[in-house]
Write a protein that holds these residues in place. Structure first.
Motif, PDB file in Angstrom:
ATOM      1  N   ALA A  51       0.832  -1.210   0.000  1.00 37.68           N
ATOM      2  CA  ALA A  51       0.000   0.000   0.000  1.00 37.68           C
ATOM      3  C   ALA A  51       0.863   1.255   0.000  1.00 37.68           C
ATOM      4  CB  ALA A  51      -0.940  -0.010   1.214  1.00 37.68           C
ATOM      5  N   VAL A  52       1.913   1.258   0.812  1.00 35.98           N
ATOM      6  CA  VAL A  52       2.797   2.420   0.891  1.00 35.98           C
ATOM      7  C   VAL A  52       3.606   2.586  -0.390  1.00 35.98           C
ATOM      8  CG1 VAL A  52       4.864   3.303   2.058  1.00 35.98           C
ATOM      9  CG2 VAL A  52       2.913   2.544   3.388  1.00 35.98           C
ATOM     10  N   LEU A  53       4.093   1.506  -0.948  1.00 36.72           N
ATOM     11  CA  LEU A  53       4.874   1.604  -2.185  1.00 36.72           C
ATOM     12  C   LEU A  53       4.004   2.067  -3.351  1.00 36.72           C
ATOM     13  CD1 LEU A  53       7.119  -1.535  -1.680  1.00 36.72           C
ATOM     14  CD2 LEU A  53       7.858   0.859  -1.631  1.00 36.72           C
ATOM     15  N   ALA A  54       2.754   1.593  -3.416  1.00 39.94           N
ATOM     16  CA  ALA A  54       1.843   2.055  -4.475  1.00 39.94           C
ATOM     17  C   ALA A  54       1.563   3.551  -4.321  1.00 39.94           C
ATOM     18  CB  ALA A  54       0.541   1.255  -4.435  1.00 39.94           C
ATOM     19  N   TRP A  55       1.355   4.010  -3.089  1.00 35.96           N
ATOM     20  CA  TRP A  55       1.108   5.431  -2.822  1.00 35.96           C
ATOM     21  C   TRP A  55       2.331   6.261  -3.190  1.00 35.96           C
ATOM     22  CZ3 TRP A  55      -2.692   8.464  -2.808  1.00 35.96           C
ATOM     23  CH2 TRP A  55      -2.713   9.677  -2.121  1.00 35.96           C
ATOM     24  N   THR A  56       3.495   5.774  -2.812  1.00 34.98           N
ATOM     25  CA  THR A  56       4.741   6.475  -3.127  1.00 34.98           C
ATOM     26  C   THR A  56       4.893   6.640  -4.633  1.00 34.98           C
ATOM     27  OG1 THR A  56       5.789   5.627  -1.126  1.00 34.98           O
ATOM     28  CG2 THR A  56       7.261   6.392  -2.887  1.00 34.98           C
ATOM     29  N   GLU A  57       4.666   5.573  -5.367  1.00 36.20           N
ATOM     30  CA  GLU A  57       4.782   5.655  -6.833  1.00 36.20           C
ATOM     31  C   GLU A  57       3.738   6.591  -7.425  1.00 36.20           C
ATOM     32  OE1 GLU A  57       4.779   1.709  -8.494  1.00 36.20           O
ATOM     33  OE2 GLU A  57       6.812   1.316  -7.778  1.00 36.20           O
ATOM     34  N   ALA A  58       2.501   6.518  -6.937  1.00 31.71           N
ATOM     35  CA  ALA A  58       1.432   7.361  -7.482  1.00 31.71           C
ATOM     36  C   ALA A  58       1.729   8.848  -7.274  1.00 31.71           C
ATOM     37  CB  ALA A  58       0.095   6.990  -6.841  1.00 31.71           C
ATOM     38  N   LEU A  59       2.356   9.193  -6.156  1.00 30.15           N
ATOM     39  CA  LEU A  59       2.660  10.598  -5.882  1.00 30.15           C
ATOM     40  C   LEU A  59       3.967  11.066  -6.503  1.00 30.15           C
ATOM     41  CD1 LEU A  59       1.609  10.922  -2.128  1.00 30.15           C
ATOM     42  CD2 LEU A  59       0.281  11.434  -4.185  1.00 30.15           C
ATOM     43  N   THR A  60       4.872  10.139  -6.757  1.00 32.44           N
ATOM     44  CA  THR A  60       6.216  10.494  -7.227  1.00 32.44           C
ATOM     45  C   THR A  60       6.337  10.474  -8.737  1.00 32.44           C
ATOM     46  OG1 THR A  60       7.167   9.635  -5.183  1.00 32.44           O
ATOM     47  CG2 THR A  60       8.666   9.868  -7.048  1.00 32.44           C
ATOM     48  N   ASP A  61       5.722   9.508  -9.374  1.00 33.22           N
ATOM     49  CA  ASP A  61       5.883   9.286 -10.811  1.00 33.22           C
ATOM     50  C   ASP A  61       4.679   9.863 -11.567  1.00 33.22           C
ATOM     51  OD1 ASP A  61       6.223   8.361 -13.391  1.00 33.22           O
ATOM     52  OD2 ASP A  61       6.449   6.261 -12.820  1.00 33.22           O
ATOM     53  N   PRO A  62       4.869  10.921 -12.356  1.00 35.60           N
ATOM     54  CA  PRO A  62       3.744  11.510 -13.086  1.00 35.60           C
ATOM     55  C   PRO A  62       3.040  10.519 -14.012  1.00 35.60           C
ATOM     56  CG  PRO A  62       5.702  12.900 -13.272  1.00 35.60           C
ATOM     57  CD  PRO A  62       6.121  11.643 -12.579  1.00 35.60           C
ATOM     58  N   ARG A  64       2.058   7.739 -13.231  1.00 42.90           N
ATOM     59  CA  ARG A  64       1.146   6.941 -12.406  1.00 42.90           C
ATOM     60  C   ARG A  64       0.028   7.771 -11.768  1.00 42.90           C
ATOM     61  NH1 ARG A  64       2.867   1.789 -11.648  1.00 42.90           N
ATOM     62  NH2 ARG A  64       5.038   1.364 -12.091  1.00 42.90           N
ATOM     63  N   HIS A  65      -0.170   8.989 -12.195  1.00 45.22           N
ATOM     64  CA  HIS A  65      -1.190   9.832 -11.562  1.00 45.22           C
ATOM     65  C   HIS A  65      -2.591   9.258 -11.678  1.00 45.22           C
ATOM     66  CE1 HIS A  65       0.574  13.434  -9.753  1.00 45.22           C
ATOM     67  NE2 HIS A  65       1.597  13.136 -10.514  1.00 45.22           N
ATOM     68  N   ASP A  66      -2.836   8.422 -12.680  1.00 44.92           N
ATOM     69  CA  ASP A  66      -4.153   7.810 -12.795  1.00 44.92           C
ATOM     70  C   ASP A  66      -4.399   6.763 -11.707  1.00 44.92           C
ATOM     71  OD1 ASP A  66      -2.189   6.164 -13.944  1.00 44.92           O
ATOM     72  OD2 ASP A  66      -3.613   5.236 -15.319  1.00 44.92           O
ATOM     73  N   GLU A  67      -3.369   6.417 -10.965  1.00 42.72           N
ATOM     74  CA  GLU A  67      -3.480   5.421  -9.888  1.00 42.72           C
ATOM     75  C   GLU A  67      -3.704   6.054  -8.523  1.00 42.72           C
ATOM     76  OE1 GLU A  67       0.035   2.966 -10.053  1.00 42.72           O
ATOM     77  OE2 GLU A  67      -0.164   2.696 -12.218  1.00 42.72           O
ATOM     78  N   ILE A  68      -3.722   7.369  -8.439  1.00 42.32           N
ATOM     79  CA  ILE A  68      -3.782   8.043  -7.140  1.00 42.32           C
ATOM     80  C   ILE A  68      -5.035   7.659  -6.354  1.00 42.32           C
ATOM     81  CG2 ILE A  68      -4.123  10.291  -6.027  1.00 42.32           C
ATOM     82  CD1 ILE A  68      -1.964  11.407  -7.835  1.00 42.32           C
ATOM     83  N   GLU A  69      -6.185   7.720  -6.950  1.00 40.20           N
ATOM     84  CA  GLU A  69      -7.425   7.476  -6.196  1.00 40.20           C
ATOM     85  C   GLU A  69      -7.463   6.063  -5.616  1.00 40.20           C
ATOM     86  OE1 GLU A  69     -10.729   8.303  -4.156  1.00 40.20           O
ATOM     87  OE2 GLU A  69      -9.467   9.727  -5.212  1.00 40.20           O
ATOM     88  N   ALA A  70      -7.152   5.065  -6.411  1.00 39.67           N
ATOM     89  CA  ALA A  70      -7.153   3.686  -5.910  1.00 39.67           C
ATOM     90  C   ALA A  70      -6.083   3.490  -4.841  1.00 39.67           C
ATOM     91  CB  ALA A  70      -6.940   2.701  -7.056  1.00 39.67           C
ATOM     92  N   ALA A  71      -4.910   4.079  -5.055  1.00 42.01           N
ATOM     93  CA  ALA A  71      -3.828   3.952  -4.077  1.00 42.01           C
ATOM     94  C   ALA A  71      -4.198   4.649  -2.770  1.00 42.01           C
ATOM     95  CB  ALA A  71      -2.530   4.524  -4.651  1.00 42.01           C
ATOM     96  N   ARG A  72      -4.863   5.797  -2.847  1.00 41.32           N
ATOM     97  CA  ARG A  72      -5.278   6.520  -1.645  1.00 41.32           C
ATOM     98  C   ARG A  72      -6.296   5.717  -0.850  1.00 41.32           C
ATOM     99  NH1 ARG A  72      -9.382   8.853  -0.010  1.00 41.32           N
ATOM    100  NH2 ARG A  72     -10.400   8.940  -2.030  1.00 41.32           N
ATOM    101  N   ARG A  73      -7.272   5.140  -1.541  1.00 38.72           N
ATOM    102  CA  ARG A  73      -8.279   4.317  -0.853  1.00 38.72           C
ATOM    103  C   ARG A  73      -7.617   3.147  -0.129  1.00 38.72           C
ATOM    104  NH1 ARG A  73     -11.281   5.063  -5.502  1.00 38.72           N
ATOM    105  NH2 ARG A  73     -10.768   2.991  -6.226  1.00 38.72           N
ATOM    106  N   THR A  74      -6.711   2.471  -0.813  1.00 38.57           N
ATOM    107  CA  THR A  74      -6.021   1.336  -0.199  1.00 38.57           C
ATOM    108  C   THR A  74      -5.199   1.797   0.997  1.00 38.57           C
ATOM    109  OG1 THR A  74      -5.943   0.160  -2.299  1.00 38.57           O
ATOM    110  CG2 THR A  74      -4.380  -0.538  -0.609  1.00 38.57           C
ATOM    111  N   LEU A  75      -4.512   2.909   0.855  1.00 41.59           N
ATOM    112  CA  LEU A  75      -3.699   3.443   1.947  1.00 41.59           C
ATOM    113  C   LEU A  75      -4.561   3.755   3.165  1.00 41.59           C
ATOM    114  CD1 LEU A  75      -0.635   4.326   2.332  1.00 41.59           C
ATOM    115  CD2 LEU A  75      -1.542   6.645   2.126  1.00 41.59           C
ATOM    116  N   GLU A  76      -5.676   4.441   2.962  1.00 43.27           N
ATOM    117  CA  GLU A  76      -6.558   4.803   4.070  1.00 43.27           C
ATOM    118  C   GLU A  76      -7.206   3.579   4.701  1.00 43.27           C
ATOM    119  OE1 GLU A  76      -9.227   7.839   2.644  1.00 43.27           O
ATOM    120  OE2 GLU A  76      -7.677   9.393   2.830  1.00 43.27           O
ATOM    121  N   GLU A  77      -7.579   2.600   3.884  1.00 41.43           N
ATOM    122  CA  GLU A  77      -8.151   1.360   4.425  1.00 41.43           C
ATOM    123  C   GLU A  77      -7.118   0.607   5.251  1.00 41.43           C
ATOM    124  OE1 GLU A  77      -9.521  -0.709   0.950  1.00 41.43           O
ATOM    125  OE2 GLU A  77     -11.167   0.701   0.624  1.00 41.43           O
TER     126      GLU A  77
END
Length: 152
Positions: A91-102, A104-117
């Protein structure tokens, strides 16, 4: 090929101490209540994506000191396909990639939900700050060519 020109971290810190103080404070906010091994994996992955040799070496050293096995560090770049990563780490690695790599910006919402869950809202906020902080460090240390510390 010659080594790129660069400076030592202490030289940068001496020339702009207020920046180092501010970045350390931001990093501290992001790290409160977060497992050290998890934070170091986050920082290693962001530093890989940003191509920051200084931060990559520093956080690889700190990850090993925190107890992250070298074999796991060797697989961080391929964590999606590699075994041995816990759901929290993924979850943390997916969030890191979504915020760091432009890319992967389409992955932000799914990664955020997983992170918060996985972590709850407060820890997810701290992890977001941790990603922002390492990205700021990377965008300073990398382009300035701050020389990496020795491997430990």
């Amino acid at each position: 090929m010659t080594e790129p020109a660069g400076i030592e971290f202490d030289d940068f810190a001496a020339r702009l101490p207020e920046a180092v103080t501010a970045l350390r404070a931001l990093s501290q906010v992001g790290s409160q209540g977060i497992d050290k091994q998890l934070l170091e994996l986050l920082k290693v992955r962001a530093s890989q994506l940003n191509g920051c040799a200084y931060c990559l070496q520093l956080h690889s050293n700190w990850a090993r000191q925190a107890g992250v096995p070298q074999a796991k560090l060797d697989r961080v770049a391929a964590w999606r396909e590699a075994p041995g990563f816990a759901p929290e780490e993924r979850a943390v690695l997916a969030w890191t990639e979504a915020l760091t790599d432009p890319q992967r910006h389409d992955e932000i919402e799914a990664a955020r939900r997983t992170l918060e869950e996985t972590f709850g809202e407060q820890r997810a906020l701290r992890l977001t700050v941790a990603v922002a902080a390492i990205n700021a460090w990377n965008r300073i240390a990398g382009p300035l060519g701050i020389r990496p510390p020795a491997a430990s």
